[in-house]
Design an enzyme around this catalytic site. Structure first.
Site, PDB file in Angstrom:
ATOM      1  N   ASP A  51      76.321 -11.500  12.591  1.00 32.19           N
ATOM      2  CA  ASP A  51      77.180 -10.699  13.458  1.00 32.19           C
ATOM      3  C   ASP A  51      76.866 -10.919  14.937  1.00 32.19           C
ATOM      4  O   ASP A  51      77.760 -10.892  15.781  1.00 32.19           O
ATOM      5  CB  ASP A  51      77.035  -9.212  13.112  1.00 32.19           C
ATOM      6  CG  ASP A  51      77.643  -8.866  11.767  1.00 32.19           C
ATOM      7  OD1 ASP A  51      78.677  -9.456  11.420  1.00 32.19           O
ATOM      8  OD2 ASP A  51      77.089  -8.005  11.058  1.00 32.19           O
ATOM      9  N   ASN A 130      82.269  -4.740  19.810  1.00 26.54           N
ATOM     10  CA  ASN A 130      81.616  -3.676  19.054  1.00 26.54           C
ATOM     11  C   ASN A 130      81.529  -2.365  19.822  1.00 26.54           C
ATOM     12  O   ASN A 130      82.100  -1.368  19.404  1.00 26.54           O
ATOM     13  CB  ASN A 130      80.204  -4.111  18.644  1.00 26.54           C
ATOM     14  CG  ASN A 130      80.168  -4.745  17.273  1.00 26.54           C
ATOM     15  OD1 ASN A 130      81.203  -4.974  16.660  1.00 26.54           O
ATOM     16  ND2 ASN A 130      78.979  -5.040  16.789  1.00 26.54           N
TER      17      ASN A 130
END
Length: 277
Positions: A51, A130
């Protein structure tokens, strides 16, 4: 690139060539914009890693105004947003065929944007896939913040700072700060206080708040000279701020991710929560 990611990338490239032809393997250091070599005609990106590497690539795509679909393949630790790489070559070929046929979830992810005036006059901004974090700049201090939503006060915060996360970002730093895990298909954003100081409960936000995608959050730093606060987007370079405004980014096209469905055709969000947490 780590050895696992490089081996996985080469394996995917070999399987892709047998199905569809052209593919070019590059590290983040060779990303278009960072080098003078132009990008060849490209339909999409395979991002092989974890990620964190995905966030790095999204940051580069935003910086250099590049938009094309991303299909992530996990060669990292968690890889919540990445597809699992099948062990058997035949299964990998089948997974890649689904990508060719777009027999997968096509997921548009909006970014967050924070804007502020540097030194009171120079417009600045950051975008995040994010989350955007407001945290104490000096170790051992608390952040003192006031914030409002669409001009209406939501109280204050005295603690380790706040996070403002996208739905896809809630499964990162957000859950570590005891925020909710949101299915990325749910529009909106989440304001998450990090460890509010228990001795300062009056008018303090003590719980996460889910807000609609059109909300406009303003964060104001209290006592900035005594308790400076930094804004950080997706773990990037911190910048000192006095006040900032955070919204979903309506001016930048979303990041499009290609996610393989489970064998029964269902989406993978619930399964990933069960597996990863």
């Amino acid at each position: 690139a780590n050895d696992l990611a490089l081996r996985t990338a080469n394996r995917i490239a070999d399987a892709w060539r047998s199905l569809n032809g052209g593919i070019d393997i590059r590290s983040a250091a060779q990303f278009p914009g960072r080098v003078k070599q132009p990008m060849p005609p490209t339909d999409g990106l395979f991002v092989v890693g974890g990620d964190g590497f995905l966030l790095e690539i999204v940051s580069l795509m935003t910086l250099y105004s590049i938009r094309m679909p991303i299909c992530g393949w996990n060669a990292g630790h968690v890889g919540f947003h990445m597809n699992d790489v099948p062990h058997a070559d035949a299964d990998l070929a089948s997974a890649l065929r689904k990508v060719v046929d777009l027999a997968c979830e096509v997921e548009p992810y909006q970014l967050l944007v924070a804007t502020w005036l540097q030194d009171g006059r120079v417009p600045m901004g950051v975008r995040a896939f994010n989350e955007i974090a407001f945290i104490p700049q000096r170790p051992g201090q608390i952040a003192k913040l006031e914030f409002s939503v669409d001009g209406q006060s939501l109280g204050m915060h005295s603690g380790d700072g706040i996070l403002i996360a996208t739905p896809q970002g809630t499964t990162g730093w957000g859950v570590g700060a005891r925020g909710p895990a949101m299915d990325p298909r749910v529009p909106g954003m989440v304001l998450i206080p990090k460890d509010p100081h228990p001795a300062m409960r009056y008018q303090q936000l003590l719980f996460p708040v889910v807000l609609p995608p059109g909300a406009r959050i303003t964060v104001h730093v209290v006592e900035p000279e005594k308790r400076p606060v930094a804004v950080i987007a997706d773990g990037g370079t911190p910048a000192t701020i006095l006040e900032a405004t955070i919204t979903m980014d309506a001016d930048t096209p979303p990041i499009t991710m290609l996610s393989l469905r489970d064998a029964d055709g269902r989406g993978r969000f619930v399964r990933r929560l069960y597996e990863k947490f």
